[in-house]
Write a protein that holds these residues in place. Structure first.
Motif, PDB file in Angstrom:
ATOM      1  N   GLN A   1       0.865  -1.188  -0.024  1.00  0.00           N
ATOM      2  CA  GLN A   1       0.102  -0.105   0.150  1.00  0.00           C
ATOM      3  C   GLN A   1       0.939   1.157   0.090  1.00  0.00           C
ATOM      4  OE1 GLN A   1      -2.469   1.247  -0.814  1.00  0.00           O
ATOM      5  NE2 GLN A   1      -4.186   0.484   0.143  1.00  0.00           N
ATOM      6  N   VAL A   2       0.283   2.255  -0.386  1.00  0.00           N
ATOM      7  CA  VAL A   2       1.104   3.578  -0.577  1.00  0.00           C
ATOM      8  C   VAL A   2       0.345   4.752   0.425  1.00  0.00           C
ATOM      9  CG1 VAL A   2       1.750   5.591  -2.010  1.00  0.00           C
ATOM     10  CG2 VAL A   2       1.749   3.233  -2.781  1.00  0.00           C
ATOM     11  N   SER A  25       4.948   7.123   0.986  1.00  0.00           N
ATOM     12  CA  SER A  25       5.862   5.905   1.391  1.00  0.00           C
ATOM     13  C   SER A  25       4.960   4.631   0.977  1.00  0.00           C
ATOM     14  CB  SER A  25       6.100   6.123   2.947  1.00  0.00           C
ATOM     15  OG  SER A  25       5.006   6.062   3.590  1.00  0.00           O
ATOM     16  N   GLY A  26       5.927   3.668   1.159  1.00  0.00           N
ATOM     17  CA  GLY A  26       5.223   2.408   0.634  1.00  0.00           C
ATOM     18  C   GLY A  26       6.210   1.651  -0.633  1.00  0.00           C
ATOM     19  N   SER A  27       5.436   0.661  -1.334  1.00  0.00           N
ATOM     20  CA  SER A  27       6.106  -0.107  -2.546  1.00  0.00           C
ATOM     21  C   SER A  27       5.806   0.815  -3.620  1.00  0.00           C
ATOM     22  CB  SER A  27       5.278  -1.206  -2.493  1.00  0.00           C
ATOM     23  OG  SER A  27       5.497  -1.900  -1.491  1.00  0.00           O
ATOM     24  N   ILE A  28       6.565   1.842  -3.706  1.00  0.00           N
ATOM     25  CA  ILE A  28       6.775   2.869  -4.786  1.00  0.00           C
ATOM     26  C   ILE A  28       7.694   2.404  -5.684  1.00  0.00           C
ATOM     27  CG2 ILE A  28       6.834   5.310  -5.393  1.00  0.00           C
ATOM     28  CD1 ILE A  28       5.774   5.857  -2.553  1.00  0.00           C
ATOM     29  N   ARG A  29       7.409   2.479  -7.085  1.00  0.00           N
ATOM     30  CA  ARG A  29       8.525   2.491  -8.016  1.00  0.00           C
ATOM     31  C   ARG A  29       8.716   3.653  -8.678  1.00  0.00           C
ATOM     32  NH1 ARG A  29       7.164  -2.061 -12.380  1.00  0.00           N
ATOM     33  NH2 ARG A  29       6.876  -0.608 -13.989  1.00  0.00           N
ATOM     34  N   SER A  30       7.444   4.330  -8.788  1.00  0.00           N
ATOM     35  CA  SER A  30       7.884   5.586  -9.493  1.00  0.00           C
ATOM     36  C   SER A  30       6.596   6.665  -9.076  1.00  0.00           C
ATOM     37  CB  SER A  30       7.679   5.510 -11.208  1.00  0.00           C
ATOM     38  OG  SER A  30       7.925   6.723 -11.625  1.00  0.00           O
ATOM     39  N   ASP A  72      10.844  16.626  -4.090  1.00  0.00           N
ATOM     40  CA  ASP A  72      12.144  16.019  -4.121  1.00  0.00           C
ATOM     41  C   ASP A  72      11.927  14.608  -4.542  1.00  0.00           C
ATOM     42  OD1 ASP A  72      14.360  14.628  -2.845  1.00  0.00           O
ATOM     43  OD2 ASP A  72      14.564  15.935  -1.186  1.00  0.00           O
ATOM     44  N   ASN A  73      12.164  14.221  -5.614  1.00  0.00           N
ATOM     45  CA  ASN A  73      12.129  12.923  -6.124  1.00  0.00           C
ATOM     46  C   ASN A  73      12.809  12.025  -5.063  1.00  0.00           C
ATOM     47  OD1 ASN A  73      10.517  13.765  -8.022  1.00  0.00           O
ATOM     48  ND2 ASN A  73      12.264  14.335  -9.464  1.00  0.00           N
ATOM     49  N   ALA A  74      14.065  12.058  -4.714  1.00  0.00           N
ATOM     50  CA  ALA A  74      14.615  11.009  -3.958  1.00  0.00           C
ATOM     51  C   ALA A  74      13.863  10.635  -2.679  1.00  0.00           C
ATOM     52  CB  ALA A  74      16.308  11.657  -3.577  1.00  0.00           C
ATOM     53  N   LYS A  75      13.227  11.697  -2.117  1.00  0.00           N
ATOM     54  CA  LYS A  75      12.350  11.516  -0.873  1.00  0.00           C
ATOM     55  C   LYS A  75      10.839  11.248  -0.933  1.00  0.00           C
ATOM     56  CE  LYS A  75      15.540  14.252   1.776  1.00  0.00           C
ATOM     57  NZ  LYS A  75      15.612  15.295   3.051  1.00  0.00           N
ATOM     58  N   ASN A  76      10.587  11.150  -2.350  1.00  0.00           N
ATOM     59  CA  ASN A  76       9.111  10.835  -2.665  1.00  0.00           C
ATOM     60  C   ASN A  76       8.333  12.049  -2.164  1.00  0.00           C
ATOM     61  OD1 ASN A  76       9.657   8.692  -4.370  1.00  0.00           O
ATOM     62  ND2 ASN A  76       9.382   7.331  -2.554  1.00  0.00           N
ATOM     63  N   ALA A  77       8.825  13.332  -2.025  1.00  0.00           N
ATOM     64  CA  ALA A  77       8.029  14.438  -1.119  1.00  0.00           C
ATOM     65  C   ALA A  77       7.748  15.470  -2.188  1.00  0.00           C
ATOM     66  CB  ALA A  77       9.051  14.874  -0.049  1.00  0.00           C
ATOM     67  N   TYR A 107      -0.333   3.689 -13.316  1.00  0.00           N
ATOM     68  CA  TYR A 107      -0.533   4.751 -12.154  1.00  0.00           C
ATOM     69  C   TYR A 107      -1.525   4.855 -11.497  1.00  0.00           C
ATOM     70  CZ  TYR A 107       4.249   6.506 -13.431  1.00  0.00           C
ATOM     71  OH  TYR A 107       5.565   6.459 -13.790  1.00  0.00           O
ATOM     72  N   ILE A 108      -1.842   5.172 -10.170  1.00  0.00           N
ATOM     73  CA  ILE A 108      -2.928   5.247  -9.419  1.00  0.00           C
ATOM     74  C   ILE A 108      -2.758   6.327  -8.684  1.00  0.00           C
ATOM     75  CG2 ILE A 108      -4.349   4.218  -7.695  1.00  0.00           C
ATOM     76  CD1 ILE A 108      -3.416   1.447  -8.312  1.00  0.00           C
ATOM     77  N   LYS A 109      -3.705   7.334  -8.763  1.00  0.00           N
ATOM     78  CA  LYS A 109      -3.852   8.455  -7.897  1.00  0.00           C
ATOM     79  C   LYS A 109      -4.226   8.068  -6.390  1.00  0.00           C
ATOM     80  CE  LYS A 109      -5.372  11.715 -10.234  1.00  0.00           C
ATOM     81  NZ  LYS A 109      -4.233  12.516 -10.684  1.00  0.00           N
ATOM     82  N   TYR A 110      -3.211   8.708  -5.537  1.00  0.00           N
ATOM     83  CA  TYR A 110      -3.417   8.521  -4.155  1.00  0.00           C
ATOM     84  C   TYR A 110      -3.564  10.135  -3.237  1.00  0.00           C
ATOM     85  CZ  TYR A 110      -1.890   3.649  -4.148  1.00  0.00           C
ATOM     86  OH  TYR A 110      -1.929   2.418  -4.486  1.00  0.00           O
TER      87      TYR A 110
END
Length: 121
Positions: A1-2, A25-30, A72-77, A107-110
């Motif tokens: 989950q994300v 956070s979670g199982s994120i590929r992109s 910040d792509n490195a931090k998924n933020a 892609y899924i929107k969260y």
């Protein structure tokens, strides 16, 4: 989950500044486009700003020149720097991200849970 978790909201006087943060956070590929929305009491949720994975940005007319969206792509933020705040900026602010999870093909929107921003004397 994300999960998307926002922080940084609060109470501020007109003319003041706040910086909102949102971390995925979670199982994120992109992560594709990230965005901030807001919803004032009795109003529909509205788009505030978007930022693509390549950092192209777009803003609602009501916040142009006052708000800046960053990521910040490195931090998924994703962040929202809000300057020269006005009472009409009072709302719950939500972050949003298009996420490609590990093992998925689309892609899924969260959405985050929201953070309150109140601008008042």
């Amino acid at each position: 989950q994300v999960q998307l978790v926002e922080s940084g909201g609060g109470l501020v006087q007109p003319g003041g500044s706040l910086r909102l943060s949102c971390a995925a956070s979670g199982s994120i590929r992109s992560i594709g486009t990230m965005a901030w929305y807001r919803q004032a009491p009795g109003e529909q949720r509205e788009l505030v700003a978007t930022i693509t994975s390549g950092s192209s940005t777009n803003y609602a007319d009501s916040v142009k020149g006052r708000f800046t969206i960053l990521r910040d792509n490195a931090k998924n933020a994703v962040f929202l720097q809000m300057n020269t705040l006005k009472p009409e900026d009072t709302a719950v602010y939500f972050c949003n991200a298009d996420v490609l999870r590990s093992g998925d093909w689309r892609y899924i929107k969260y959405w985050g849970q929201g953070t309150q921003v109140t601008v008042i004397l």
